[in-house]
Design an enzyme around this catalytic site. Sequence first.
Site, mmCIF file in Angstrom:
data_model
loop_
_atom_site.group_PDB
_atom_site.id
_atom_site.type_symbol
_atom_site.label_atom_id
_atom_site.label_comp_id
_atom_site.label_asym_id
_atom_site.label_seq_id
_atom_site.Cartn_x
_atom_site.Cartn_y
_atom_site.Cartn_z
ATOM 1 N N ASP A 16 0.856 -1.206 0.000
ATOM 2 C CA ASP A 16 0.000 0.000 0.000
ATOM 3 C C ASP A 16 0.887 1.248 0.000
ATOM 4 O O ASP A 16 0.637 2.202 -0.749
ATOM 5 C CB ASP A 16 -0.890 0.048 1.251
ATOM 6 C CG ASP A 16 -1.825 -1.138 1.396
ATOM 7 O OD1 ASP A 16 -3.040 -0.942 1.386
ATOM 8 O OD2 ASP A 16 -1.341 -2.286 1.512
ATOM 9 N N THR A 32 -7.047 -4.552 0.716
ATOM 10 C CA THR A 32 -5.863 -4.899 1.523
ATOM 11 C C THR A 32 -6.109 -6.125 2.403
ATOM 12 O O THR A 32 -5.200 -6.931 2.619
ATOM 13 C CB THR A 32 -5.442 -3.695 2.399
ATOM 14 O OG1 THR A 32 -5.152 -2.611 1.530
ATOM 15 C CG2 THR A 32 -4.208 -4.001 3.227
ATOM 16 N N THR A 76 -20.218 -6.337 0.770
ATOM 17 C CA THR A 76 -18.976 -6.518 1.544
ATOM 18 C C THR A 76 -18.802 -7.946 2.061
ATOM 19 O O THR A 76 -19.771 -8.614 2.391
ATOM 20 C CB THR A 76 -18.945 -5.526 2.734
ATOM 21 O OG1 THR A 76 -17.722 -5.667 3.420
ATOM 22 C CG2 THR A 76 -20.101 -5.769 3.699
ATOM 23 N N ASP A 79 -12.116 5.053 -2.464
ATOM 24 C CA ASP A 79 -12.622 3.729 -2.853
ATOM 25 C C ASP A 79 -13.598 3.844 -4.027
ATOM 26 O O ASP A 79 -13.726 2.912 -4.820
ATOM 27 C CB ASP A 79 -13.381 3.067 -1.688
ATOM 28 C CG ASP A 79 -12.478 2.705 -0.531
ATOM 29 O OD1 ASP A 79 -11.512 1.960 -0.768
ATOM 30 O OD2 ASP A 79 -12.730 3.163 0.608
HETATM 31 N N1 LIG Z 1 -14.575 -0.130 8.079
HETATM 32 C C1 LIG Z 1 -13.624 0.073 7.161
HETATM 33 N N2 LIG Z 1 -12.417 0.489 7.523
HETATM 34 C C2 LIG Z 1 -11.464 0.721 6.593
HETATM 35 N N3 LIG Z 1 -11.615 0.545 5.265
HETATM 36 C C3 LIG Z 1 -12.791 0.121 4.867
HETATM 37 C C4 LIG Z 1 -13.851 -0.138 5.781
HETATM 38 N N4 LIG Z 1 -14.894 -0.544 5.077
HETATM 39 C C5 LIG Z 1 -14.492 -0.519 3.799
HETATM 40 N N5 LIG Z 1 -13.227 -0.135 3.668
HETATM 41 C C6 LIG Z 1 -12.499 0.037 2.403
HETATM 42 O O1 LIG Z 1 -13.466 -0.059 1.373
HETATM 43 C C7 LIG Z 1 -13.210 -1.191 0.554
HETATM 44 C C8 LIG Z 1 -14.498 -1.903 0.269
HETATM 45 O O2 LIG Z 1 -15.004 -2.436 1.454
HETATM 46 P P1 LIG Z 1 -15.521 -3.917 1.517
HETATM 47 O O3 LIG Z 1 -14.438 -4.790 0.971
HETATM 48 O O4 LIG Z 1 -15.833 -4.171 2.963
HETATM 49 O O5 LIG Z 1 -16.736 -3.899 0.680
HETATM 50 C C9 LIG Z 1 -12.242 -2.058 1.325
HETATM 51 O O6 LIG Z 1 -11.469 -2.802 0.422
HETATM 52 C C10 LIG Z 1 -11.464 -1.041 2.119
HETATM 53 O O7 LIG Z 1 -10.491 -0.467 1.249
HETATM 54 P P2 LIG Z 1 -8.895 -0.764 1.424
HETATM 55 O O8 LIG Z 1 -8.702 -2.222 1.226
HETATM 56 O O9 LIG Z 1 -8.328 0.084 0.351
HETATM 57 O O10 LIG Z 1 -8.551 -0.281 2.802
HETATM 58 MG MG LIG Z 2 -10.009 0.863 -0.637
HETATM 59 MG MG LIG Z 3 -7.133 0.559 3.682
HETATM 60 MG MG LIG Z 4 -6.467 0.899 0.042
#
Ligand SMILES: Nc1ncnc2c1ncn2[C@@H]1O[C@H](COP(=O)(O)O)[C@@H](O)[C@H]1OP(=O)(O)O
Ligand SMILES: [Mg+2]
Ligand SMILES: [Mg+2]
Ligand SMILES: [Mg+2]
Length: 320
Positions: free
Chosen positions: A63, A134, A206, A261
């Site tokens: 990252d 991630t 999710t 995102d």
């Molecule tokens: N509660 C959370 N805390 C941090 N990041 C989140 C959270 N919910 C969602 N995300 C980010 O949004 C993306 C989509 O969420 P989900 O996979 O739950 O549908 C995740 O891949 C993550 O991005 P990232 O992986 O870049 O940190």
């Molecule tokens: Mg993300």
């Molecule tokens: Mg993240």
């Molecule tokens: Mg990210």
Amino acid sequence: MANNQESEEMFQRSCFITRLVASSVNISETAGSIIKGIMSGGDLKIVDKADSGQQADLQTEADRAAQYLIEKSLQEKFQNRLKIIGEEEVTSKIPNRDLSFSTEVLKIDSKLPEELRNIKEEDVVIWVDPLDGTSEFAAASKGRTPNLQQVTVLIGIAYQGKSIAGVIHQPYFQGNEGRTLWGIVGVGAYGLQICTSGDERIIVTTRSHSNKGVQNALESLQKKKLCDKIVQVSGAGFKVLRCLEGAAAYVFASDGCKKWDTCAPEAVLIAAGGMLTDISGQRINYHADVQYPNSGGVLATCPWVEHMPYVEALKDSCNL
Ligand SMILES: Nc1ncnc2c1ncn2[C@@H]1O[C@H](COP(=O)(O)O)[C@@H](O)[C@H]1OP(=O)(O)O
Ligand SMILES: [Mg+2]
Ligand SMILES: [Mg+2]
Ligand SMILES: [Mg+2]
């Protein structure tokens, strides 16, 4: 890879938005190579960004290194005139840069709508998620069921608060092959075969951030016959990819997801004929001074499904 003289001249003749997307495509691919290299190296140097007592919010060296590459490369290419907001801080010390660009993107320059042709460096906000998904990336390194195809690199471009262009690079598409999709609203989406019809309404949601509100919203869509099947996958970028390739909608009636995102996936989806808003149907605001969380949740619908019936159906079941 360096571009030749002829393509350099073509680059210089192109509008700023075309040049920015062309550069972002190549930079996202180099970010993907860096991500894969760090995974192969085996030591992800994982940090948990969450406050104590909160659900884990992991960050890996991939990252950090991808964020560094994307931000430094774009700023160098565009004379430090860009406003970039990234998920991660630029702390990595790996001095990578990619100043190349995609000549494929330059070919659409003449198709750019009039209102996008005069945009300058100072007018845009670039939302960068150097590694979306991630949790899957970190899990794969620990030998758990690998869902690495759910990892994406996201570079979104906003103008006057609206997402207008985006790049989604998927480093682990078909194993290690990878692919890059990009879109400009009013021009089109490129890099994949867009699904334009369907019978079964699959809703993606999710995998790792579910809660009561998320479940209630999905149940109400099932009752109203707007959802035949629920599929849980990670990553906002990957869920929008699923909407472009057969799923009906991406529904996340919760906060947690942030502007970086959704910015790039939103532009690609809208360019392909779909829509992405918050759960109440409001367009997401990407001005530089907005709060980062998408506190109204996320509702994305694919090109062959109407958006408003989902907004209406979610009105009673959702209190975001
Ligand atoms: N509660 C959370 N805390 C941090 N990041 C989140 C959270 N919910 C969602 N995300 C980010 O949004 C993306 C989509 O969420 P989900 O996979 O739950 O549908 C995740 O891949 C993550 O991005 P990232 O992986 O870049 O940190
Ligand atoms: Mg993300
Ligand atoms: Mg993240
Ligand atoms: Mg990210």
